[in-house]
Design a protein around this motif. Sequence first.
Motif, short mmCIF file in Angstrom:
data_model
loop_
_atom_site.label_atom_id
_atom_site.label_comp_id
_atom_site.label_asym_id
_atom_site.label_seq_id
_atom_site.Cartn_x
_atom_site.Cartn_y
_atom_site.Cartn_z
N THR A 175 -1.26 -1.28 -4.31
CA THR A 175 -2.45 -0.48 -4.06
C THR A 175 -2.03 0.96 -3.81
OG1 THR A 175 -3.63 -2.36 -3.09
CG2 THR A 175 -4.50 -0.17 -2.65
N VAL A 176 -2.54 1.88 -4.62
CA VAL A 176 -2.23 3.30 -4.50
C VAL A 176 -3.49 4.00 -4.01
CG1 VAL A 176 -1.35 5.35 -5.63
CG2 VAL A 176 -0.59 3.08 -6.39
N SER A 177 -3.45 4.47 -2.78
CA SER A 177 -4.63 5.06 -2.17
C SER A 177 -4.23 5.97 -1.03
CB SER A 177 -5.57 3.97 -1.66
OG SER A 177 -6.72 4.52 -1.05
N SER A 178 -5.02 7.03 -0.82
CA SER A 178 -4.77 7.94 0.29
C SER A 178 -5.23 7.35 1.60
CB SER A 178 -5.49 9.27 0.06
OG SER A 178 -5.04 9.90 -1.12
N LYS A 198 -0.03 6.71 -9.17
CA LYS A 198 -1.39 7.20 -9.29
C LYS A 198 -2.36 6.10 -8.90
CE LYS A 198 0.16 9.74 -13.39
NZ LYS A 198 -0.05 9.93 -14.85
N PRO A 199 -3.57 6.45 -8.51
CA PRO A 199 -4.55 5.41 -8.17
C PRO A 199 -4.77 4.41 -9.29
CG PRO A 199 -5.30 7.52 -7.36
CD PRO A 199 -4.07 7.80 -8.18
N THR A 234 -2.97 0.98 -9.48
CA THR A 234 -3.37 -0.08 -8.56
C THR A 234 -3.75 -1.34 -9.34
OG1 THR A 234 -4.14 1.46 -6.86
CG2 THR A 234 -5.05 -0.77 -6.82
N GLY A 267 3.76 8.37 -4.27
CA GLY A 267 4.80 7.59 -3.63
C GLY A 267 5.49 6.63 -4.59
N LEU A 317 0.84 -1.19 0.00
CA LEU A 317 0.00 0.00 0.00
C LEU A 317 0.88 1.24 0.00
CD1 LEU A 317 -2.79 1.39 0.29
CD2 LEU A 317 -2.50 1.14 2.77
N VAL A 318 0.59 2.17 -0.90
CA VAL A 318 1.37 3.39 -1.01
C VAL A 318 0.44 4.55 -1.36
CG1 VAL A 318 1.87 3.01 -3.46
CG2 VAL A 318 3.41 4.43 -2.08
N GLN A 319 0.77 5.74 -0.88
CA GLN A 319 -0.04 6.92 -1.18
C GLN A 319 0.24 7.44 -2.58
OE1 GLN A 319 0.12 9.99 1.83
NE2 GLN A 319 0.23 8.50 3.49
N PRO A 320 -0.71 8.13 -3.18
CA PRO A 320 -0.46 8.75 -4.48
C PRO A 320 0.79 9.62 -4.44
CG PRO A 320 -2.78 8.87 -3.96
CD PRO A 320 -2.10 8.36 -2.72
#
Length: 122
Positions: A119-122, A86-87, A90, A16, A11-14
Amino acid sequence: QLLLVESGGGLVQPGGSLRLSCAASGTTLEHVAVGWFRQAPGKEREGVSCIHSSNITTYADSVKGRFTISRDNAKNTVSLQISSLKPEDTTIYYCAAESWTCGLGAGAYGYWGRGTEVTVSS
């Protein structure tokens, strides 16, 4: 038999970054092309990047400037650095090997790993 195992997803933030690795056993990757693909459930498989035995690289337009593929022959691995995420990035990422030429078409690759999920999500 050539076995491929992907790792490094998570899991990583946009915006990242992650470093995905494809570890091979049984056969060296030094003399073959290795590709990275991604496929979300219910969607088509997409070629992301590939690296030729000569180390010439190819990238899909959607990831150019953001992803970087490289190989480490001493460790018998191929990595994919994924950045500015970017999301829409994912999905599950797969590595594949033993294409005669570096390309983003899945049909030329005879060996596949089981994938690692990003997974790219805030």
